[in-house]
Design a protein around this motif. Structure first.
Motif, mmCIF file in Angstrom:
data_model
loop_
_atom_site.group_PDB
_atom_site.id
_atom_site.type_symbol
_atom_site.label_atom_id
_atom_site.label_comp_id
_atom_site.label_asym_id
_atom_site.label_seq_id
_atom_site.Cartn_x
_atom_site.Cartn_y
_atom_site.Cartn_z
ATOM 1 N N ALA A 34 49.420 34.560 39.672
ATOM 2 C CA ALA A 34 48.206 34.911 39.372
ATOM 3 C C ALA A 34 47.514 33.755 40.145
ATOM 4 N N ARG A 35 47.914 32.592 40.043
ATOM 5 C CA ARG A 35 46.970 31.508 40.626
ATOM 6 C C ARG A 35 46.965 31.854 42.249
ATOM 7 N N GLU A 36 47.976 32.152 42.641
ATOM 8 C CA GLU A 36 48.015 32.352 44.221
ATOM 9 C C GLU A 36 47.160 33.606 44.613
ATOM 10 N N VAL A 37 47.094 34.556 43.693
ATOM 11 C CA VAL A 37 46.332 35.885 44.023
ATOM 12 C C VAL A 37 44.951 35.534 44.152
ATOM 13 N N CYS A 38 44.432 34.775 42.758
ATOM 14 C CA CYS A 38 42.947 34.638 42.607
ATOM 15 C C CYS A 38 42.714 33.539 43.375
ATOM 16 N N GLY A 39 43.201 32.631 43.996
ATOM 17 C CA GLY A 39 42.646 31.595 44.982
ATOM 18 C C GLY A 39 41.618 30.644 44.105
ATOM 19 N N ILE A 40 40.675 30.473 45.059
ATOM 20 C CA ILE A 40 39.585 29.393 44.454
ATOM 21 C C ILE A 40 38.558 30.232 43.904
ATOM 22 N N ASP A 41 38.184 31.373 44.519
ATOM 23 C CA ASP A 41 36.904 32.092 43.881
ATOM 24 C C ASP A 41 37.318 33.000 42.824
ATOM 25 N N GLY A 42 38.266 33.681 42.871
ATOM 26 C CA GLY A 42 39.005 34.721 41.987
ATOM 27 C C GLY A 42 38.249 36.139 42.106
ATOM 28 N N LYS A 43 37.806 36.483 43.141
ATOM 29 C CA LYS A 43 37.125 37.544 43.590
ATOM 30 C C LYS A 43 38.128 38.663 43.829
ATOM 31 N N ASP A 44 39.344 38.491 44.073
ATOM 32 C CA ASP A 44 40.355 39.499 44.595
ATOM 33 C C ASP A 44 40.571 40.570 43.257
ATOM 34 N N PRO A 45 40.484 41.824 43.688
ATOM 35 C CA PRO A 45 40.332 42.812 42.366
ATOM 36 C C PRO A 45 41.827 42.522 41.760
ATOM 37 N N LYS A 46 42.897 42.172 42.499
ATOM 38 C CA LYS A 46 44.186 41.929 41.940
ATOM 39 C C LYS A 46 44.295 40.775 40.813
ATOM 40 N N CYS A 47 43.117 40.005 40.905
ATOM 41 C CA CYS A 47 43.211 38.948 39.847
ATOM 42 C C CYS A 47 43.342 39.317 38.580
ATOM 43 N N ALA A 48 42.469 39.963 38.039
ATOM 44 C CA ALA A 48 42.504 40.413 36.664
ATOM 45 C C ALA A 48 43.839 40.940 36.489
ATOM 46 N N ALA A 49 44.530 41.797 37.174
ATOM 47 C CA ALA A 49 45.789 42.345 36.776
ATOM 48 C C ALA A 49 46.932 41.380 36.818
ATOM 49 N N ALA A 50 46.767 40.371 37.704
ATOM 50 C CA ALA A 50 47.908 39.363 37.793
ATOM 51 C C ALA A 50 47.634 38.651 36.461
ATOM 52 N N TRP A 51 46.558 38.291 35.777
ATOM 53 C CA TRP A 51 46.537 37.496 34.674
ATOM 54 C C TRP A 51 46.842 38.511 33.360
#
Length: 72
Positions: free
Chosen positions: A15-32
């Motif tokens: 999740a940390r890798e997918v979200c990166g610094i800004d957390g704007k990737d649509p996959k970020c919420a799914a990862a968390w």
């Protein structure tokens, strides 16, 4: 460390890798969400109460007098 703890750690790193610094990737919420689901499962597993000595005895000796259950 238990298997579920390892899975939580792996998903958290993912999740940390997918979200990166800004957390704007649509996959970020799914990862968390995956991390949250695993944490909920761990909490559920911790809630199961251990059997007391009578329950353990009855598991081993279901025909014992102490273990009889009478329907009313």
């Amino acid at each position: 460390m238990s298997d579920i703890e390892k899975q939580i750690e792996q998903e958290r790193d993912n999740a940390r890798e997918v979200c990166g610094i800004d957390g704007k990737d649509p996959k970020c919420a799914a990862a968390w969400d995956a991390v949250e689901e695993l944490q909920a499962e761990r909490a559920h597993q911790l809630q199961t109460k251990p059997k007391n000595s009578l329950e353990q005895f009855c598991d081993d000796n279901p025909d014992a007098l102490e273990c009889r259950v009478y329907d009313t």
